[in-house]
Design an enzyme around this catalytic site. Structure first.
Site, mmCIF file in Angstrom:
data_model
loop_
_atom_site.group_PDB
_atom_site.id
_atom_site.type_symbol
_atom_site.label_atom_id
_atom_site.label_comp_id
_atom_site.label_asym_id
_atom_site.label_seq_id
_atom_site.Cartn_x
_atom_site.Cartn_y
_atom_site.Cartn_z
ATOM 1 N N GLY A 58 0.788 -1.219 0.000
ATOM 2 C CA GLY A 58 0.000 0.000 0.000
ATOM 3 C C GLY A 58 0.822 1.271 0.000
ATOM 4 O O GLY A 58 1.820 1.380 0.712
ATOM 5 N N GLY A 80 0.752 -2.211 9.913
ATOM 6 C CA GLY A 80 0.365 -0.805 9.993
ATOM 7 C C GLY A 80 0.611 -0.026 8.724
ATOM 8 O O GLY A 80 0.825 1.186 8.769
ATOM 9 N N LEU A 81 0.607 -0.706 7.570
ATOM 10 C CA LEU A 81 0.732 -0.046 6.264
ATOM 11 C C LEU A 81 2.008 0.779 6.133
ATOM 12 O O LEU A 81 2.030 1.837 5.519
ATOM 13 C CB LEU A 81 -0.508 0.831 6.003
ATOM 14 N N CYS A 93 -9.742 1.328 5.662
ATOM 15 C CA CYS A 93 -9.140 2.364 6.491
ATOM 16 C C CYS A 93 -10.234 3.242 7.092
ATOM 17 O O CYS A 93 -11.264 3.464 6.465
ATOM 18 C CB CYS A 93 -8.204 3.256 5.672
#
Length: 310
Positions: free
Chosen positions: A50, A76-77, A134
């Site tokens: 991401g 946590g991206l 999200c």
């Protein structure tokens, strides 16, 4: 199987794929990390991890915990940010023959739009995958993936600024998947991918603390495959656009099950953690499955699930 098995050749949103197996976002880095381990060009495609407007450090460790039949993650991206990706990673990816898909996320609609704008100016991408799992910080933390109106808002906004196909990745953490799938389709999505991870918790009974640094994590791997198959089937029945299935795929026959359930392509994720060559192995095994079953082309099994009659 040859590297380009004609039995496996297919297309997705107008994108030619040598096979329907893609490496899933969040499990294959930016792709470049794996080029010494496998021939990336054997993949149908890959979805990079991401990308956000600005770099993100991610969650505190520990970030991974192996469960009895899968894995919990709370990365946590973490990512380098979209501009650094375009500058430092994409030029290398653009040299490959495989389809490269950029995964996009944000915490407000304008975040998604800005990331898409930056990517639109770059060459070497085949499509975008929106991670809508999200919380929308401008709407009190409601998740884009849980509210059809918020989902429609972000898909519509991104669709206005992109020329490449737009895939929307849906979360399984909802009461019903069909309204969200239809909202994505009606707002301009070219395809839907699902499922993302299931919110879960691992506990250390001795320390009486969570196993992950951030507490909750996302459950993936073989444990979620039956639920993922159900959601893929329901989504394929609810929309006319292509569906990409993922969730616990570790073998070629796993991939075939998702295709039978209605998927047009699949993504391999968690299996890559214990076997970095999993995506290409799954593609080869899928070709072997077709030969065993006497199937001339992959399209012959897509969406062929026969529901029991009452």
């Amino acid at each position: 199987m040859s590297r380009d098995d004609p039995r496996l050749a297919t297309s997705l949103c107008g994108i030619a794929l040598r096979n329907p197996v893609l490496a899933a976002s969040g499990t294959f880095g930016y792709g470049v990390e794996f080029e010494r381990l496998l021939d990336v060009n054997e993949l149908g495609g890959l979805v990079v991890k991401g990308l956000s407007r600005e770099p993100m450090e991610g969650n505190p460790p520990p970030r991974l915990w192996e469960t009895q039949a899968g894995m919990l993650n709370s990365v946590g991206l973490q990512n380098i940010g979209v501009r650094a990706f375009v500058r430092d990673k994409l030029p290398r990816l653009a040299q490959w023959r495989t389809a490269v898909i950029a995964n996009v996320f944000g915490y407000a609609t304008e975040d998604y739009v800005e990331v898409a704008r930056v990517l639109e100016s770059a060459e070497g991408l085949a499509a975008y995958e929106l991670n809508v799992s999200c919380p929308n910080t401008r709407h009190g933390g409601i998740f884009f993936s849980n509210d059809p109106s918020l989902l429609a808002e972000v898909v519509t906004a991104v669709k206005r600024v992109v020329r490449r196909p737009l895939i929307v990745k849906l979360s399984p953490n909802v009461a019903a998947i069909e309204p969200l799938a239809r909202a994505a389709e009606d707002s301009g999505a070219d395809a839907i991918s699902l499922v993302n991870t299931f919110v879960a918790l691992a506990v250390d009974a001795r320390t009486r603390r969570p196993r992950l640094g951030a507490g909750f994590g996302g459950l993936s791997g073989p444990a979620i495959k039956p639920i993922a198959l159900r959601l893929v089937y329901q989504t394929a029945q609810a929309v006319k656009i292509p569906v990409i299935g993922l969730g616990g795929i570790a073998t070629g026959e796993d991939a075939a099950e998702f295709l039978v359930a209605g998927a047009r392509a699949v993504e391999v994720g968690t299996a890559t953690f214990w076997d970095p060559r999993s995506p290409t192995r799954v593609a080869r095994e899928l070709g072997h499955f077709l030969r065993q079953e006497g199937v001339a082309h992959i399209g012959e099994i897509m969406g062929t699930l026969e529901w029991p009659k009452a």
